[in-house]
Every structure is written in structure tokens, then in C-alpha cells.
Design a protein around this motif. Structure first.
Motif, mmCIF file in Angstrom:
data_model
loop_
_atom_site.group_PDB
_atom_site.id
_atom_site.type_symbol
_atom_site.label_atom_id
_atom_site.label_comp_id
_atom_site.label_asym_id
_atom_site.label_seq_id
_atom_site.Cartn_x
_atom_site.Cartn_y
_atom_site.Cartn_z
ATOM 1 N N SER A 73 -13.051 2.585 51.678
ATOM 2 C CA SER A 73 -11.807 2.488 52.443
ATOM 3 C C SER A 73 -10.591 2.800 51.581
ATOM 4 O O SER A 73 -9.615 3.387 52.059
ATOM 5 C CB SER A 73 -11.667 1.095 53.062
ATOM 6 O OG SER A 73 -12.681 0.873 54.030
ATOM 7 N N ALA A 116 -10.515 6.478 51.416
ATOM 8 C CA ALA A 116 -10.105 6.994 52.725
ATOM 9 C C ALA A 116 -8.592 6.911 52.889
ATOM 10 O O ALA A 116 -7.943 7.850 53.379
ATOM 11 C CB ALA A 116 -10.808 6.215 53.835
ATOM 12 N N MET A 144 -6.046 10.045 53.448
ATOM 13 C CA MET A 144 -5.155 10.090 54.609
ATOM 14 C C MET A 144 -3.694 10.238 54.205
ATOM 15 O O MET A 144 -2.957 11.066 54.760
ATOM 16 C CB MET A 144 -5.325 8.814 55.447
ATOM 17 C CG MET A 144 -6.597 8.764 56.245
ATOM 18 S SD MET A 144 -6.650 7.297 57.291
ATOM 19 C CE MET A 144 -6.847 5.997 56.078
ATOM 20 N N TYR A 198 -6.077 7.127 61.654
ATOM 21 C CA TYR A 198 -7.115 6.278 61.045
ATOM 22 C C TYR A 198 -7.649 5.339 62.111
ATOM 23 O O TYR A 198 -6.939 4.452 62.580
ATOM 24 C CB TYR A 198 -6.508 5.491 59.887
ATOM 25 C CG TYR A 198 -7.493 4.640 59.106
ATOM 26 C CD1 TYR A 198 -8.825 5.009 58.957
ATOM 27 C CD2 TYR A 198 -7.067 3.455 58.502
ATOM 28 C CE1 TYR A 198 -9.702 4.228 58.225
ATOM 29 C CE2 TYR A 198 -7.934 2.665 57.756
ATOM 30 C CZ TYR A 198 -9.252 3.055 57.621
ATOM 31 O OH TYR A 198 -10.120 2.275 56.899
ATOM 32 N N SER A 245 -9.534 2.481 62.498
ATOM 33 C CA SER A 245 -10.016 1.390 61.655
ATOM 34 C C SER A 245 -10.678 0.324 62.512
ATOM 35 O O SER A 245 -10.008 -0.413 63.238
ATOM 36 C CB SER A 245 -8.848 0.784 60.861
ATOM 37 O OG SER A 245 -9.278 -0.328 60.116
ATOM 38 N N VAL A 287 -2.484 4.352 62.858
ATOM 39 C CA VAL A 287 -3.703 3.546 62.741
ATOM 40 C C VAL A 287 -4.071 2.988 64.103
ATOM 41 O O VAL A 287 -3.235 2.396 64.789
ATOM 42 C CB VAL A 287 -3.516 2.389 61.740
ATOM 43 C CG1 VAL A 287 -4.813 1.583 61.614
ATOM 44 C CG2 VAL A 287 -3.095 2.921 60.371
ATOM 45 N N ILE A 305 -10.001 9.908 60.667
ATOM 46 C CA ILE A 305 -11.072 9.166 59.993
ATOM 47 C C ILE A 305 -11.553 8.038 60.892
ATOM 48 O O ILE A 305 -10.748 7.267 61.417
ATOM 49 C CB ILE A 305 -10.593 8.617 58.640
ATOM 50 C CG1 ILE A 305 -10.333 9.779 57.674
ATOM 51 C CG2 ILE A 305 -11.615 7.661 58.051
ATOM 52 C CD1 ILE A 305 -9.965 9.353 56.259
ATOM 53 N N ASP A 320 -13.744 4.697 60.846
ATOM 54 C CA ASP A 320 -14.233 3.705 59.892
ATOM 55 C C ASP A 320 -14.653 2.428 60.640
ATOM 56 O O ASP A 320 -13.815 1.623 61.017
ATOM 57 C CB ASP A 320 -13.104 3.401 58.896
ATOM 58 C CG ASP A 320 -13.529 2.534 57.736
ATOM 59 O OD1 ASP A 320 -14.731 2.228 57.631
ATOM 60 O OD2 ASP A 320 -12.651 2.173 56.923
#
Length: 354
Positions: free
Chosen positions: A75, A78, A82, A105, A107, A135, A173, A175
Motif C-alpha cells: 500500500s 501504491a 498514485m 484509489y 481502497s 479515494v 488502483i 486494493d
């Protein structure tokens, strides 16, 4: 017209009519269907070669897997990737090509630590804010492509943000994989293929780069779950640690390009946050060279700049940051190593080579 010669005769017939008659026996509605578009070799050769998003690491407009064991810093890396893509600035030594775009992201775990990790990156880099990095912390089952499903919600999110920023995303991304498949079984190869197929559809629409983060299995070297992971992604990267404890990221698979290994440098950052007191976190960066090879580079810099009367430690640290891209914490660690090895001495904050 087509002419076919046999031993006994010359027969002339309409090739088009013959083919249509044969195909109609299998597909009655053959004439109503659409044909695939084909390209000539000349058209193919005019197409541009794959472009790097991160030089030597990941291509633009691809779907990629990034996996590693817990605690190695997936992370953290990552976040570094980003933030680099959002600013179009290198991630350590690795250049990025994202002049226009924004970053998302997704998350799905570890929300509580995000604030501190992003703040640490900004403070280390001297950045006040990053407006084009968003995010998403809502849970998401990206296997659900129903009309009101999460895959459509993701597409709507990307659509709305693209209109807001007036450009397409440069990087998204996810995650992690395990939390993006709902109650799905990561040991099911068909499920993995279905996940990739659905995410690939979104990628093609918005012409972006996806990174899906995943964990390793019990052996520590392969993605957890089905062996189909490696087969289904364009590029597969593994975060690992060598026998000396240095962390690296290397290609397990890459379709276009040479398999490479990059080293991951972690720097500790601490600060006083009003209302919360002392805070600290780590910041990751990618390096072409193994971090410990900075010993030699810093010594060469010290010999060059400190020939007459040495050089102040603060000045050497600034030069190391500019010329070697060595962070402050790594600089002090390397200095201590050089002193222990008898290659450098430090008196009254002035450094000398020995």
C-alpha cells in the motif's frame, strides 16, 4: 466467377453463391449478421508501440496485477505510484508519463491509516495538496455487473470524474482483489477470468491503466488462490525481499518489454499534527539501484565536493538529494555506514573522506 479444373471437365460456377449456400445450411440468418473488422498488415504496422506509464515498469492502458506478502509495503508503494502519476513526477528514479489525467484509489481495506500515509508523502515531497487524486472507500463487488451493480457504479464514478476533470484517468488502483469480489472464491479460475473480463471492459471504455493489488499464498512467491492469476493479467509484479532484507518489485510477467527488478526505498517521516500530536509514517520510492549501493555514490560525492576542508553535512545532504535522489533518512543511514567502515569522518557537522 471461379473456374475449377478436374480430370474430366472444366466447371465454371459462382463462388459467392456457393459459399452462401453452404453457410446458410449452418446459419440461416447469415446475411443479416455483421462481419469482423480486419486490418491490413500496413494498418497494423502504423499503430504506435506500447507506451510506458512508469518507465520500464507498467504500460499505459493495461490491466495489471501487483502482489506481495503482508507487511512488505504494497500500500505504501501504491500511494507513491498514485501520487507520482497524479503530479506527473518521478517515483524515485522511475519516470512517469501522465501529463493529463487524474488518479482513483479504490481502497477497500486499511482506511484508518490512509490519512497519515498521504500526509507523510506530501510532507516529504513538500506538496501542499494533490487535487486530482481521489479515494473511494465504499465497499465494492466488481463482479456485480447488473444494472444497479457495483461495476456500473464504478463506471459511473469514472464517467462523472472524467467530465469534472475534462480528461480520462491515468491510473486506477484496486486494493485489494479479495475485497473486490464480494463473497467470491479466489481459488476459482473461472471467477478470476470473469473478474478480469469485466474490469477489462471498463479499462477499454476509459482507456486507463488498472493495478489490482493482491496477497501471496503460503509459499510467499505466487499470488494467493488460483494459478489463473498470472495468466489473466497483462503485467504481473511481485513485491519481495532479498536475503539482506532489501525490498524489491520485479516482473513475474510482462507481455511487451523486458522483465526487470526495481528496488523499493522506504523513508521514515514524522511531524507534529495540531490536535493529534506527533505523527509518523513511511514513504516509498522506486530505485534502479539497490539502496546499499548509495554508499559508493555518496562517498564519490563527498570526495568530489570535500577536497578542501570537507563539506558541511547539511550541504552534502542537499547535494545528495538533488544528484542522487537520496532522501534525508537514507542519507543519514549511509553516512553512518561510511563512518563505521572508516571511509568518512564527521566533526562539528562537517564531513571528510578518509
Amino acid at each position: 466467377m471461379c473456374v475449377i479444373k478436374t480430370k474430366n471437365e472444366k466447371e465454371t460456377f459462382n463462388l459467392k453463391a456457393a459459399i452462401e449456400k453452404l453457410v446458410a445450411k449452418i446459419w440461416p440468418n447469415f446475411q443479416k449478421g455483421e462481419a469482423f473488422k480486419t486490418l491490413s498488415l500496413e494498418d497494423i504496422e502504423k499503430r504506435p508501440p506500447p507506451e510506458w506509464l512508469f518507465e520500464g515498469l507498467l504500460h499505459k492502458n493495461t490491466l495489471n496485477l501487483f502482489y506481495g506478502a503482508s507487511g512488505l509495503g504494497k500500500s505504501f508503494l501504491a500511494i507513491a505510484l498514485m501520487c507520482s502519476a497524479a503530479q506527473n513526477k518521478p517515483c524515485g528514479d522511475v519516470t512517469v508519463d501522465a501529463p493529463n489525467g487524474w488518479v482513483l484509489y479504490i481502497s477497500l481495506e486499511g482506511h484508518n491509516g490512509l490519512s497519515v500515509r498521504f500526509k507523510a508523502f506530501r510532507k516529504q515531497q513538500g506538496i501542499e495538496k494533490i487535487d486530482n487524486l481521489l479515494v473511494q472507500i465504499d465497499g465494492a463487488n466488481l463482479l456485480d455487473d447488473s444494472e444497479d451493480g457495483d461495476l456500473q457504479k464504478l463506471s459511473k464514478t469514472i464517467h462523472d470524474l472524467s467530465i469534472n476533470f475534462d480528461c480520462l484517468p491515468s491510473l486506477i488502483i484496486v486494493d485489494t482483489f479479495a475485497l473486490a469480489i464480494g463473497s467470491g472464491d479466489e481459488n476459482n479460475s473461472d471467477l478470476i477470468a470473469d473478474f478480469v473480463k469485466k474490469l477489462e471492459k471498463v479499462r477499454r471504455i476509459f482507456e486507463t491503466t488498472f493495478i489490482v493489488i493482491h496477497h501471496t499464498g503460503h509459499n510467499g512467491t505466487h499470488p494467493r488462490g488460483s494459478s489463473a492469476f498470472i495468466a489473466n493479467f497483462k503485467t504481473v509484479l511481485r513485491l519481495g525481499k532479498d536475503q539482506n532484507g532489501d525490498v524489491y518489485v520485479k516482473h513475474t510477467k510482462i507481455k511487451e518489454g523486458e522483465k526487470r527488478r526495481f528496488w523499493v526505498e522506504f523513508s521514515d517521516v514524522s511531524w507534529i499534527d495540531p490536535g493529534y500530536g506527533e505523527q509518523s509514517s513511511r514513504v516509498a520510492a522506486l530505485r534502479h539501484d539497490k539502496p546499499k549501493s548509495y554508499d559508493k555514490k555518496l562517498l564519490e560525492l563527498l570526495i568530489r565536493e570535500g577536497r578542501e576542508g570537507g563539506i558541511r553535512q547539511s550541504e552534502l545532504q542537499k547535494l545528495a538529494l538533488v544528484e542522487l535522489q537520496i532522501s534525508k533518512s537514507v542519507f543519514y543511514r549511509v553516512c553512518d555506514t561510511l563512518i563505521e567502515n572508516g571511509q568518512m569522518k564527521r566533526e562539528n557537522r562537517v564531513c571528510f573522506s578518509t
